[in-house]
Design an enzyme around this catalytic site. Structure first.
Site, PDB file in Angstrom:
ATOM      1  N   LYS A  16       0.775  -0.855  -0.056  1.00  0.00           N
ATOM      2  CA  LYS A  16      -0.003   0.183   0.052  1.00  0.00           C
ATOM      3  C   LYS A  16       1.018   1.350   0.107  1.00  0.00           C
ATOM      4  CE  LYS A  16      -1.827  -1.332   3.907  1.00  0.00           C
ATOM      5  NZ  LYS A  16      -1.189  -3.515   3.532  1.00  0.00           N
ATOM      6  N   GLY A  40       3.314  -0.248   8.734  1.00  0.00           N
ATOM      7  CA  GLY A  40       4.272   0.001   8.611  1.00  0.00           C
ATOM      8  C   GLY A  40       4.567  -0.365   6.924  1.00  0.00           C
TER       9      GLY A  40
HETATM   10  P1  GDP Z   1       2.254  -2.491   3.347  1.00  0.00           P
HETATM   11  O1  GDP Z   1       2.144  -2.134   4.380  1.00  0.00           O
HETATM   12  O2  GDP Z   1       0.660  -2.430   2.454  1.00  0.00           O
HETATM   13  O3  GDP Z   1       2.633  -0.488   2.525  1.00  0.00           O
HETATM   14  O4  GDP Z   1       2.897  -2.921   2.143  1.00  0.00           O
HETATM   15  P2  GDP Z   1       5.428  -2.969   3.269  1.00  0.00           P
HETATM   16  O5  GDP Z   1       5.627  -1.547   2.460  1.00  0.00           O
HETATM   17  O6  GDP Z   1       5.067  -3.446   4.597  1.00  0.00           O
HETATM   18  O7  GDP Z   1       5.403  -4.302   2.615  1.00  0.00           O
HETATM   19  C1  GDP Z   1       5.397  -4.235   1.002  1.00  0.00           C
HETATM   20  C2  GDP Z   1       7.334  -4.533   0.924  1.00  0.00           C
HETATM   21  O8  GDP Z   1       7.059  -4.895  -0.858  1.00  0.00           O
HETATM   22  C3  GDP Z   1       8.563  -3.323   1.076  1.00  0.00           C
HETATM   23  O9  GDP Z   1       9.275  -4.050   1.409  1.00  0.00           O
HETATM   24  C4  GDP Z   1       7.724  -2.967  -0.315  1.00  0.00           C
HETATM   25  O10 GDP Z   1       9.373  -2.338  -0.329  1.00  0.00           O
HETATM   26  C5  GDP Z   1       8.262  -4.288  -0.950  1.00  0.00           C
HETATM   27  N1  GDP Z   1       7.417  -4.399  -2.294  1.00  0.00           N
HETATM   28  C6  GDP Z   1       6.337  -3.411  -2.559  1.00  0.00           C
HETATM   29  N2  GDP Z   1       6.073  -3.628  -4.322  1.00  0.00           N
HETATM   30  C7  GDP Z   1       7.628  -4.560  -4.675  1.00  0.00           C
HETATM   31  C8  GDP Z   1       7.357  -5.132  -6.615  1.00  0.00           C
HETATM   32  O11 GDP Z   1       6.546  -4.850  -6.598  1.00  0.00           O
HETATM   33  N3  GDP Z   1       8.331  -6.028  -5.925  1.00  0.00           N
HETATM   34  C9  GDP Z   1       9.234  -6.649  -4.766  1.00  0.00           C
HETATM   35  N4  GDP Z   1       9.957  -7.167  -5.019  1.00  0.00           N
HETATM   36  N5  GDP Z   1       8.886  -5.622  -3.778  1.00  0.00           N
HETATM   37  C10 GDP Z   1       7.718  -4.451  -4.134  1.00  0.00           C
HETATM   38  P1  IMO Z   2       0.678  -2.932   7.078  1.00  0.00           P
HETATM   39  O1  IMO Z   2      -0.936  -1.061   7.032  1.00  0.00           O
HETATM   40  C1  IMO Z   2       1.044  -6.886   8.633  1.00  0.00           C
HETATM   41  C2  IMO Z   2      -1.563  -8.319  12.368  1.00  0.00           C
HETATM   42  C3  IMO Z   2      -0.543  -7.805  13.571  1.00  0.00           C
HETATM   43  C4  IMO Z   2      -1.718  -9.170  14.710  1.00  0.00           C
HETATM   44  C5  IMO Z   2      -2.760  -8.287  14.126  1.00  0.00           C
HETATM   45  C6  IMO Z   2      -3.446  -7.559  15.191  1.00  0.00           C
HETATM   46  O2  IMO Z   2       1.655  -2.902   7.215  1.00  0.00           O
HETATM   47  O3  IMO Z   2      -0.428  -3.560   6.106  1.00  0.00           O
HETATM   48  P2  IMO Z   2      -2.252  -5.080  15.960  1.00  0.00           P
HETATM   49  O4  IMO Z   2      -0.843  -4.463  16.490  1.00  0.00           O
HETATM   50  O5  IMO Z   2      -3.194  -4.479  14.851  1.00  0.00           O
HETATM   51  O6  IMO Z   2      -3.806  -5.103  17.575  1.00  0.00           O
HETATM   52  O7  IMO Z   2      -2.161  -6.646  15.575  1.00  0.00           O
HETATM   53  O8  IMO Z   2      -2.964  -7.477  13.180  1.00  0.00           O
HETATM   54  N1  IMO Z   2      -0.969  -6.335  12.137  1.00  0.00           N
HETATM   55  C7  IMO Z   2      -0.450  -6.304  10.654  1.00  0.00           C
HETATM   56  N2  IMO Z   2      -0.557  -7.156   9.777  1.00  0.00           N
HETATM   57  N3  IMO Z   2       0.671  -5.696   8.494  1.00  0.00           N
HETATM   58  C8  IMO Z   2      -0.052  -4.788   8.909  1.00  0.00           C
HETATM   59  O9  IMO Z   2       0.110  -2.935   8.786  1.00  0.00           O
HETATM   60  C9  IMO Z   2       0.055  -5.213  10.519  1.00  0.00           C
HETATM   61  N4  IMO Z   2      -1.093  -3.983  11.501  1.00  0.00           N
HETATM   62  C10 IMO Z   2      -1.315  -5.364  12.547  1.00  0.00           C
HETATM   63  O10 IMO Z   2       0.465  -8.854  12.909  1.00  0.00           O
HETATM   64  O11 IMO Z   2      -1.934  -9.895  13.739  1.00  0.00           O
HETATM   65 MG    MG Z   3       3.448  -3.208   6.668  1.00  0.00          MG
END
Ligand code: GDP
Ligand code: IMO
Ligand code: MG
Length: 424
Positions: A16, A40
């Site tokens: 996202k 995160g």
């Molecule tokens: P979010 O929580 O939905 O914002 O996703 P996160 O940032 O926690 O996790 C997605 C991870 O995948 C991050 O480390 C990004 O840098 C990485 N990422 C996003 N898009 C791509 C992609 O198309 N390919 C690869 N290899 N990594 C990606």
């Molecule tokens: P983003 O925005 C993945 C999960 C936790 C746990 C459950 C409840 O990066 O996609 P909480 O601390 O919210 O009460 O935990 O939800 N969880 C996530 N898993 N991505 C996240 O955020 C999360 N935020 C919470 O691991 O299982």
């Molecule tokens: Mg995340």
């Protein structure tokens, strides 16, 4: 793109942050509407990696306004640290507004998060221990402290004077040795107010005014639809509405304002923490996805559980959120797999279903369609040629997803960097 929402369709970490940053180029305002620093979001732009937990992903674009909406829960310490870290990375983080209605994660919420988990025994959720659940619980119980309270010191002190003894009794009942004292908590909060008080405002009024002026607004979701408190894998969820309703209640914009709802779909599935995950792979392919996709949590560093793409889950999210278009991420991670499977239905003790059940704890057998994989994906070529630069098997995979869901995949991400993205 007047108002567009970005919604995770799985269990979070779909990318996202990356997608919000990408679409952020065309937006004037980027809004976080729920969750807290349990999120995160990683963005890689202009050679720098940004890891955001609380701030909207728009914050790294200096010419955009970033808003923390009323539906977000804020740990003030984390907010200040995040702003400081960004400044260290050369981002001024000044174009920020914070809702006066957003709730504050108090020190006792973090203690209670740990305590509640410890007492759940076999029912542990595996929370991020950031105090999210206890803070939202207090919001619903009408025992919350809000950002707006920071602007009225006398009222804040009065509130703390009745809340702190109440919370002390709960900590005592849990056997937590912590002596909550009003004065230092009050002092910490007023110190926060001195630093960021000028950013606190009625953001719902602000957003409605900006919309009237014709500004483009991007609503950035946190977590994913399967972590939604109502529609997710309860109780293994987070404590907010991560789905489209949360974008409305958590921003103060009317539902009719949202013209596009972009669903973020990771090309496979991951989950952090406990709870049902029908397509989880406890084998070398699951391990491979984790390694190739670098599936380690941005917030807690935990390894993410990995599995095949579950279209029952994504269909649930598509219908629930009224997804209008899909951004498919991490397609590059599937490169090198001979065979790729996609779950299109579940076998349950009540028969075959394509609907995600309320209680997914029972035996679920994923029913898979198998597809041919691709051995190579040339990212540079994809970036240069667009969709046509993808291997034919990857195109077949994408078209299968589109046909199954009846929604167009309008963006494809083939790497973590901002530019490793194609618009179709
Ligand atoms: P979010 O929580 O939905 O914002 O996703 P996160 O940032 O926690 O996790 C997605 C991870 O995948 C991050 O480390 C990004 O840098 C990485 N990422 C996003 N898009 C791509 C992609 O198309 N390919 C690869 N290899 N990594 C990606
Ligand atoms: P983003 O925005 C993945 C999960 C936790 C746990 C459950 C409840 O990066 O996609 P909480 O601390 O919210 O009460 O935990 O939800 N969880 C996530 N898993 N991505 C996240 O955020 C999360 N935020 C919470 O691991 O299982
Ligand atoms: Mg995340």
């Amino acid at each position: 793109m007047p108002v567009r929402a970005i919604i995770g369709t799985q269990w979070g970490d779909e990318g996202k942050g990356k997608v919000t940053d990408f679409y952020g180029e065309w937006a004037d305002v980027i809004v976080r509407f729920q969750g807290g620093n349990n999120a995160g979001h990683t963005i890689i732009a202009n050679g720098t990696t940004f890891k955001l937990h609380l701030l909207p992903s728009g914050i790294i674009r200096e010419d955009k306004l970033s808003v923390i909406g009323n539906g977000v829960v804020i740990d003030p310490e984390v907010l200040l640290t995040e702003i400081k870290e960004l400044r260290g990375q050369g981002i001024p983080a000044e174009n920020l507004r914070i809702s006066d209605r957003a709730h504050i994660i108090m020190p006792y919420h973090k203690l209670l998060d740990g305590a509640e988990e410890a007492f759940r025994m076999g029912q542990r959720i595996g929370t991020t221990k950031r105090g999210i659940g206890p803070c939202y619980s207090d919001k619903i119980a009408r025992l919350g402290v809000r950002m707006g309270d920071l602007l009225e010191p006398e009222k804040l002190r009065e509130k703390l004077e009745f809340l702190i003894p109440l919370k002390q009794r709960i900590l005592d009942a849990y056997g937590i040795e912590e002596n909550l004292v009003v004065e230092p908590i009050y002092r910490d909060l007023t110190a926060v107010s001195e630093k960021i008080g000028h950013l606190i405002t009625d953001t719902s009024v602000l957003l409605r005014e900006l919309r009237q002026e014709g500004k483009s607004i991007l609503l950035e979701g946190a977590q994913g639809s399967m972590l939604d408190i109502d529609h997710g894998t309860y109780p293994f969820t987070t404590s907010s509405n991560t789905t489209i309703g949360g974008a409305v209640s958590g921003s103060g914009l009317p539902a009719s304002a949202i013209e596009r709802v972009t669903g973020i779909v990771k090309a496979y599935t991951t989950r952090v923490g406990e709870g049902p995950f029908p397509t989880e792979l406890d084998d070398e392919i699951g391990y491979h996805l984790g390694e190739a996709g670098k599936e380690f949590g941005t917030t807690t560093g935990r390894s993410r559980r990995c599995g095949w793409l579950d279209l029952v889950v994504v269909k649930h999210a598509v219908e629930l959120n009224g997804i209008t278009d899909i951004a498919l991420t991490k397609v590059d991670v599937l490169t090198g797999l001979k065979e790729i499977k996609v779950c299109t239905a579940y076998g349950t003790d009540k028969g075959v279903t394509q609907n995600f059940p309320a209680e997914a704890a029972g035996p679920i057998t994923p029913i898979y369609e198998s597809m041919e994989g691709w051995s190579e994906l040339d990212t540079d070529r994809v970036v240069e040629e667009g969709y046509e630069g993808l291997p034919k098997e990857a195109k077949r995979y994408i078209e299968f997803i589109e046909n199954f869901l009846g929604v167009r995949v309008s963006m494809i991400s083939v790497g973590p960097k901002r530019e490793e993205t194609i618009i179709r």
